[in-house]
Design a protein around this motif. Structure first.
Motif, mmCIF file in Angstrom:
data_model
loop_
_atom_site.group_PDB
_atom_site.id
_atom_site.type_symbol
_atom_site.label_atom_id
_atom_site.label_comp_id
_atom_site.label_asym_id
_atom_site.label_seq_id
_atom_site.Cartn_x
_atom_site.Cartn_y
_atom_site.Cartn_z
ATOM 1 N N PHE A 16 0.787 -0.871 -0.247
ATOM 2 C CA PHE A 16 -0.353 0.608 0.183
ATOM 3 C C PHE A 16 1.108 1.423 -0.011
ATOM 4 O O PHE A 16 0.415 2.483 -0.616
ATOM 5 N N LEU A 17 2.095 1.117 1.168
ATOM 6 C CA LEU A 17 2.720 2.532 0.654
ATOM 7 C C LEU A 17 3.656 2.876 0.239
ATOM 8 O O LEU A 17 3.570 3.870 -0.410
ATOM 9 N N LEU A 18 3.261 2.013 -1.109
ATOM 10 C CA LEU A 18 4.289 2.210 -2.175
ATOM 11 C C LEU A 18 3.557 2.739 -3.189
ATOM 12 O O LEU A 18 4.081 3.382 -4.827
ATOM 13 N N THR A 19 2.400 2.858 -2.659
ATOM 14 C CA THR A 19 1.348 3.518 -4.146
ATOM 15 C C THR A 19 1.179 4.857 -4.084
ATOM 16 O O THR A 19 0.581 5.577 -4.124
ATOM 17 N N CYS A 20 1.522 5.229 -2.784
ATOM 18 C CA CYS A 20 1.107 6.489 -2.440
ATOM 19 C C CYS A 20 2.238 7.179 -1.300
ATOM 20 O O CYS A 20 2.083 8.100 -1.180
ATOM 21 N N MET A 21 3.017 6.867 -1.188
ATOM 22 C CA MET A 21 4.987 7.590 -0.581
ATOM 23 C C MET A 21 5.820 7.670 -1.999
ATOM 24 O O MET A 21 6.195 6.509 -2.954
ATOM 25 N N GLY A 22 6.789 8.462 -1.490
ATOM 26 C CA GLY A 22 8.140 8.190 -2.652
ATOM 27 C C GLY A 22 8.708 7.057 -2.303
ATOM 28 O O GLY A 22 9.618 6.710 -2.763
ATOM 29 N N ALA A 23 8.820 7.253 -0.822
ATOM 30 C CA ALA A 23 10.012 6.314 -0.697
ATOM 31 C C ALA A 23 9.542 5.717 1.276
ATOM 32 O O ALA A 23 8.534 6.595 1.328
ATOM 33 N N VAL A 24 9.815 4.434 1.082
ATOM 34 C CA VAL A 24 9.302 4.008 2.597
ATOM 35 C C VAL A 24 10.464 3.484 3.071
ATOM 36 O O VAL A 24 11.565 2.242 2.758
ATOM 37 N N LEU A 25 10.492 4.205 4.965
ATOM 38 C CA LEU A 25 11.852 3.357 5.069
ATOM 39 C C LEU A 25 11.826 2.301 6.954
ATOM 40 O O LEU A 25 10.588 2.531 7.207
#
Length: 428
Positions: A16-25
């Motif tokens: 999900f986060l990869l569809t709405c954020m530039g990067a995920v830590l």
């Protein structure tokens, strides 16, 4: 030995986060599965485990961060990214320039807090980079919970009656084995249990001395004794001096400054994961005690620190109960993460306390007690939950449900409305 990927609840979060954020830590303890999980979503991987290749990449990243990131396939996974943490601003800039989502996945087993020490050198990453913690595996992920009882369903007054086949022997094994993915690769229980011991050995002999800005004397026995003392006070809100005094029984001295350094390092390495106090709105003006409850990221760390085996746990049922609570809190946190919920504990000045409170993102919450499961324990816990439900209101709401999590076999609802659920039936 099996080498098969076990699906994680975190898969859904990361997807999900990869569809709405530039990067995920993605951060979390060593061996919890960060690299394996994140690599399944990456189209290119920068791996710092190869020393020769790492030296070249670090040099390039140092000399020209923009060149280092140029023409990479996205999402780009930078594993153990803290090795080149100076590249943070460049990653943020790349996300700004691309005006797209899912550009980078960063993983790390050390909490990099250089931004706290040098706030002017690093942009916060707000609206571009999101930080998420990945934990060790819950019993539902390791297929040791049948998932009959759902926390999200409980919030909506839905409950499945039934049972699981887990016994105290099983829970003793789960405490000592922990939720390390590698432990599931072995058909032999002895080999599975050894993974937690190996993790702890590495922790006290190497990892605790690896934080460059928090140097401590390399005294492995002192570190072992620190974790042993902490483990003896697991699932309590004891003061620092209680752990220090316990430590003094095994060592001649331990300065408060040393203790604080050990605590900070253990937190940065995702070893200690203390439970914060919940402060709801109260009908009566009761002072809330705000001390954290002592917990590890995984119960096997505490078991290893105390030198416990599944069999020896039965020689001290009090310690068994405290480590069982540690196991339950780990699972609750995994399930809460997927629900965008938070886990807290509650205690007031009259020593009324609740082991766990789950607060959902819509404002609903549930009060939870954790017991191995004697009839007396369940009765007393139910009375406590019912009493506190009358006095605790958050945002003018009373608790959506009252739950006692046990090591028994039956999931049911008591006549007073309190739910009873074995840990081996729980899911999100």
């Amino acid at each position: 030995m099996k080498n098969v990927y076990v699906p994680r609840l975190f898969d859904k979060t990361l997807s999900f986060l990869l569809t709405c954020m530039g990067a995920v830590l993605v951060s979390g303890p060593k061996g919890c599965g960060k690299s394996t999980t994140c690599s399944r979503f990456a189209k290119e991987i920068i791996d710092f485990t190869d020393e020769i290749a790492s030296a070249n990449m670090i040099k390039l990243a140092t000399l020209s961060p923009s060149e280092f990131l140029k023409n990479r396939k996205k999402p780009l996974l930078i594993d153990e990214w803290q090795i080149i943490s100076f590249i943070w601003n460049n990653i943020k800039l790349e996300c700004d320039k691309s005006n797209s989502f899912g550009n980078f996945i960063l993983t790390g087993s050390v909490n990099d807090i250089n931004a706290k020490n040098d706030p002017l050198s690093r942009h916060t990453g707000s609206m571009r980079i999101v930080k998420k913690v990945m934990r060790t595996m819950s019993l539902f992920e390791s297929k040791d919970s049948n998932g009959l009882v759902s926390l999200s369903n409980l919030k909506d007054n839905k409950f499945n009656f039934g049972r699981c086949d887990k016994t105290l022997n099983d829970y003793a094994y789960y405490i000592c084995r922990g939720g390390w993915p590698l432990s599931l690769s072995f058909n032999d229980e002895k080999a599975s249990l050894y993974q937690a011991k190996a993790f702890f050995t590495s922790l006290v002999s190497e990892d605790m001395f690896s934080i460059k800005d928090l140097k401590i004397d390399k005294n492995e026995q002192r570190v072992r004794n620190f974790f042993r003392s902490y483990a003896r006070n697991i699932s309590s809100q004891c003061a620092d001096n209680v752990i220090i005094d316990d430590f003094l029984n095994e060592q001649n001295s331990m300065a408060n400054e040393t203790f604080l350094k050990y605590m900070e390092i253990a937190k940065r390495l995702y070893i200690i994961d203390e439970l914060e106090a919940w402060n709801p709105n109260l009908r009566s003006k009761i002072a809330i005690r705000s001390k954290n409850t002592r917990h590890f990221f995984d119960p096997s760390i505490g078991a290893s620190a105390l030198g416990l085996t599944p069999l020896s746990l039965f020689k001290d049922m009090n310690t068994f109960g405290l480590l069982f609570e540690d196991l339950v809190i780990r699972d609750l946190r995994v399930y809460a993460d997927i629900l965008d919920a938070k886990i807290y504990h509650y205690r007031d000045r009259y020593d009324n306390e609740i082991d766990a409170v789950i607060v959902f993102d819509d404002g609903n919450y549930g009060l939870i007690e954790i017991k191995l499961g004697t009839e007396e324990e369940i009765d007393n816990s139910a009375k406590k939950l019912l009493k506190l439900k009358e006095n605790i209101f958050d945002n003018n709401k009373e608790a959506s449900f009252l739950l006692i999590i046990t090591a028994k076999d039956l999931a049911y609802q008591r006549e007073d409305g309190v739910y009873i659920a074995p840990l081996g039936t729980l899911t999100y």
